[in-house]
Design an enzyme around this catalytic site. Structure first.
Site, PDB file in Angstrom:
ATOM      1  N   ASP A   1       0.869  -1.182   0.000  1.00 45.94           N
ATOM      2  CA  ASP A   1       0.000   0.000   0.000  1.00 45.94           C
ATOM      3  C   ASP A   1       0.908   1.235   0.000  1.00 45.94           C
ATOM      4  O   ASP A   1       2.129   1.127  -0.174  1.00 45.94           O
ATOM      5  CB  ASP A   1      -1.019  -0.042   1.150  1.00 45.94           C
ATOM      6  CG  ASP A   1      -0.387   0.190   2.519  1.00 45.94           C
ATOM      7  OD1 ASP A   1       0.853   0.328   2.606  1.00 45.94           O
ATOM      8  OD2 ASP A   1      -1.143   0.227   3.517  1.00 45.94           O
TER       9      ASP A   1
ATOM     10  N   CYS B   1       2.953  -3.186   4.164  1.00 44.12           N
ATOM     11  CA  CYS B   1       2.098  -2.059   4.530  1.00 44.12           C
ATOM     12  C   CYS B   1       2.776  -1.353   5.711  1.00 44.12           C
ATOM     13  O   CYS B   1       3.977  -1.522   5.902  1.00 44.12           O
ATOM     14  CB  CYS B   1       0.668  -2.505   4.836  1.00 44.12           C
ATOM     15  SG  CYS B   1       0.485  -3.657   6.212  1.00 44.12           S
TER      16      CYS B   1
ATOM     17  N   THR C   1       2.424  -1.685   9.078  1.00 44.01           N
ATOM     18  CA  THR C   1       2.839  -2.624  10.127  1.00 44.01           C
ATOM     19  C   THR C   1       3.061  -4.040   9.613  1.00 44.01           C
ATOM     20  O   THR C   1       3.623  -4.873  10.332  1.00 44.01           O
ATOM     21  CB  THR C   1       1.748  -2.712  11.209  1.00 44.01           C
ATOM     22  OG1 THR C   1       0.529  -3.165  10.569  1.00 44.01           O
ATOM     23  CG2 THR C   1       1.511  -1.374  11.892  1.00 44.01           C
TER      24      THR C   1
ATOM     25  N   HIS D   1       9.516 -24.326   8.472  1.00 47.47           N
ATOM     26  CA  HIS D   1       8.498 -25.082   9.213  1.00 47.47           C
ATOM     27  C   HIS D   1       7.082 -24.838   8.708  1.00 47.47           C
ATOM     28  O   HIS D   1       6.255 -25.744   8.747  1.00 47.47           O
ATOM     29  CB  HIS D   1       8.558 -24.727  10.710  1.00 47.47           C
ATOM     30  CG  HIS D   1       9.735 -25.326  11.417  1.00 47.47           C
ATOM     31  ND1 HIS D   1       9.853 -25.344  12.791  1.00 47.47           N
ATOM     32  CD2 HIS D   1      10.866 -25.937  10.938  1.00 47.47           C
ATOM     33  CE1 HIS D   1      10.996 -25.934  13.135  1.00 47.47           C
ATOM     34  NE2 HIS D   1      11.634 -26.290  12.028  1.00 47.47           N
TER      35      HIS D   1
ATOM     36  N   HIS E   1       6.230 -31.279   9.523  1.00 53.43           N
ATOM     37  CA  HIS E   1       5.613 -29.977   9.246  1.00 53.43           C
ATOM     38  C   HIS E   1       4.518 -30.099   8.189  1.00 53.43           C
ATOM     39  O   HIS E   1       3.535 -29.369   8.220  1.00 53.43           O
ATOM     40  CB  HIS E   1       6.675 -28.977   8.807  1.00 53.43           C
ATOM     41  CG  HIS E   1       7.812 -28.885   9.790  1.00 53.43           C
ATOM     42  ND1 HIS E   1       7.631 -28.438  11.076  1.00 53.43           N
ATOM     43  CD2 HIS E   1       9.118 -29.233   9.675  1.00 53.43           C
ATOM     44  CE1 HIS E   1       8.795 -28.487  11.717  1.00 53.43           C
ATOM     45  NE2 HIS E   1       9.703 -28.977  10.892  1.00 53.43           N
TER      46      HIS E   1
END
Ligand code: RB5
Length: 147
Positions: A8, A65, A67, A98, A133
């Site tokens: 963004d 973005c 955060t 993993h 996994h």
């Protein structure tokens, strides 16, 4: 490796740095925007990118973005997407090894460019380890199918 980038407005400048960095290491990265610092809504970038990665058009996606949280939430709504918000190379390594994460999300207002490039480098060069996994990821895929 086929990589696709998206951001963004808050992640735009970091996306540009990552694209230049990847080009320097021989990786050609597709760019799903945004293409300037004008305000856009992160789901509008995350969802087409998630669709393209889930369809197998790209091996890995990177979404940025402010955060990294909004991009992770949005991308993870798409079946087949395992988006991981990483703020350090250790998490980036294990998100691949993993969790077989196929999308990395970064917070441009949290993680500086130097660290972000190290995270990107670790993410794209780490390999899923399979075995136990894989069983765990199958359980997540089953949860997706229930919805
Ligand atoms: C935009 O101001 C900001 O909300 C967005 O970049 C992101 O941080 C959302 O999770």
């Amino acid at each position: 490796m086929k990589i696709v980038l998206g951001s963004d407005h808050a992640g735009f400048l970091l996306k540009e740095e990552i694209r230049a960095y990847l080009a320097g290491t021989g990786h050609e990265a597709a760019d799903f925007g945004t293409f300037c610092e004008n305000s856009v809504d992160y789901p509008d970038i995350a969802l087409p990118l998630a669709e393209a990665v889930a369809a197998g058009n790209y091996t890995l996606g990177i979404l940025i973005c402010g955060t990294g949280v909004g991009m992770a939430i949005a991308a993870n709504k798409h079946p087949g997407i395992r988006a991981a918000l990483c703020g350090d190379p250790f998490t980036a390594r294990f998100a691949r090894e993993h969790n077989d994460a196929n999308v990395l999300t970064l917070g441009a207002r949290v993680t500086g460019p130097g660290l972000a490039l190290e995270i990107v480098d670790t993410f794209i060069n780490s390999i899923f380890q399979g075995e136990r996994h894989r069983r765990r990821l199958k359980k997540i895929a089953f949860m997706e199918k229930r919805h």
